[in-house]
Design a protein around this motif. Structure first.
Motif, PDB file in Angstrom:
ATOM      1  N   LYS A  65       2.479 -30.711  32.114  1.00 27.47           N
ATOM      2  CA  LYS A  65       2.068 -30.439  33.499  1.00 27.47           C
ATOM      3  C   LYS A  65       2.079 -28.954  33.822  1.00 27.47           C
ATOM      4  O   LYS A  65       2.877 -28.193  33.278  1.00 27.47           O
ATOM      5  N   GLN A  66       1.228 -28.546  34.745  1.00 27.26           N
ATOM      6  CA  GLN A  66       1.245 -27.166  35.236  1.00 27.26           C
ATOM      7  C   GLN A  66       2.464 -26.982  36.143  1.00 27.26           C
ATOM      8  O   GLN A  66       2.758 -27.860  36.957  1.00 27.26           O
ATOM      9  N   MET A  67       3.136 -25.850  36.021  1.00 29.62           N
ATOM     10  CA  MET A  67       4.285 -25.565  36.888  1.00 29.62           C
ATOM     11  C   MET A  67       3.879 -25.665  38.363  1.00 29.62           C
ATOM     12  O   MET A  67       4.639 -26.123  39.205  1.00 29.62           O
ATOM     13  N   SER A  68       2.654 -25.231  38.662  1.00 31.35           N
ATOM     14  CA  SER A  68       2.206 -25.210  40.057  1.00 31.35           C
ATOM     15  C   SER A  68       1.987 -26.613  40.641  1.00 31.35           C
ATOM     16  O   SER A  68       1.878 -26.774  41.845  1.00 31.35           O
ATOM     17  N   GLU A  69       1.906 -27.641  39.770  1.00 32.66           N
ATOM     18  CA  GLU A  69       1.667 -29.008  40.259  1.00 32.66           C
ATOM     19  C   GLU A  69       2.955 -29.789  40.500  1.00 32.66           C
ATOM     20  O   GLU A  69       2.917 -30.906  40.971  1.00 32.66           O
ATOM     21  N   LEU A  70       4.088 -29.215  40.110  1.00 37.17           N
ATOM     22  CA  LEU A  70       5.327 -29.984  40.191  1.00 37.17           C
ATOM     23  C   LEU A  70       5.816 -30.130  41.626  1.00 37.17           C
ATOM     24  O   LEU A  70       5.644 -29.237  42.448  1.00 37.17           O
ATOM     25  N   SER A  71       6.474 -31.253  41.894  1.00 35.45           N
ATOM     26  CA  SER A  71       7.153 -31.408  43.182  1.00 35.45           C
ATOM     27  C   SER A  71       8.413 -30.544  43.148  1.00 35.45           C
ATOM     28  O   SER A  71       8.838 -30.093  42.083  1.00 35.45           O
TER      29      SER A  71
END
Length: 252
Positions: A123-129
């Motif tokens: 996953k992209q870091m920017s997509e994480l909750s």
């Protein structure tokens, strides 16, 4: 002998540490020690010197008086409050774990698993909750197999269930790695039940002991009131089914 405290060999300790930045003292005569495998939480209101104390223990700030003892070769893992990553930057979780130095895939996978972040590698870091992001920071901190894990307000910005599950993850990390944990927080409601020992700080150590002792201490009540009792009971109850603290809600 340095590092000996109350008969237990401590891996990290502060002895009569005082810090003031040319003004009033931020920390005054603070002593504490952490034993191997112990979970210790430092609670205190904002401005009580919690982050300063953490930085003294890491060695980032030199105390004006007092000493810090670290076990020789002590490995510290650090989980910051938050970390700003440019959202336009393509950076996967797996790549993030390679900063600042590359790690083997097996180690990365094991750290993510232990931190409760298995399956997030691509996953992209920017997509994480928020909760996932904190778990990835936790995974990065445990990659080096630390002897002690330091967390600075690591659940700021998470909601209460998110905080509670993050603290449960910390207990898992402790049991899997056998590392000591020192957490700094102002979130009493979830911190207490995860800790072996709580240190109440307000420039100096007001009180310390097991969660039950501290939450009943007058100094603690003076600082925090008793309003978090209900929330604490809720988390405990969910945590441990044979405690029925339901009646605490009336006073919350």
């Amino acid at each position: 002998m340095p590092g000996l405290s109350g008969g237990i060999m401590s891996i990290l300790s502060a002895e009569n540490v005082s810090v003031g930045y040319g003004g009033p003292m931020v920390l005054e005569n603070v002593s504490l020690s952490i034993a191997p495998g112990e979970i210790v939480t430092i609670v205190g209101p904002n401005g009580s010197g919690k982050s300063t104390l953490l930085r003294v223990l890491i060695g980032a700030i030199k105390p004006q008086t007092g000493k810090v003892h670290r076990k020789r070769g002590l490995k510290i893992g650090y989980v910051p409050q938050t970390l700003h990553i440019d959202p336009t930057l393509p950076l996967t979780v797996r790549r993030f774990l390679d900063l600042p130095k590359r790690v083997a895939d097996t180690d990365a996978a094991a750290a993510l698993e232990t931190a409760g972040a298995a399956g997030l590698a691509g996953k992209q870091m920017s997509e994480l909750s928020g909760g996932q992001f904190q778990r990835v920071l936790l995974a990065r901190a445990i990659l080096s197999k630390p002897d002690v894990l330091l967390l600075d307000e690591a659940t700021q910005g998470l909601d209460q269930p998110g905080s509670a599950s993050f603290y449960r993850q910390i207990e898992t990390v402790r049991s899997e790695l056998g590392c000591a944990v020192l957490m700094v927080s102002h979130e009493l409601h979830v911190v207490m039940s995860a800790s072996d020992r709580v240190i109440c700080l307000n420039g100096h150590v007001c009180c310390e002991g097991t969660p039950d002792v501290v939450s009943a201490a007058p100094a603690y009540r003076e600082l925090f009131g008793t309003g978090t009792g209900g929330a604490l009971a809720l988390y405990r109850h969910e945590h441990d089914h044979h405690h029925h603290h339901g009646h605490d809600h009336d006073h919350a």
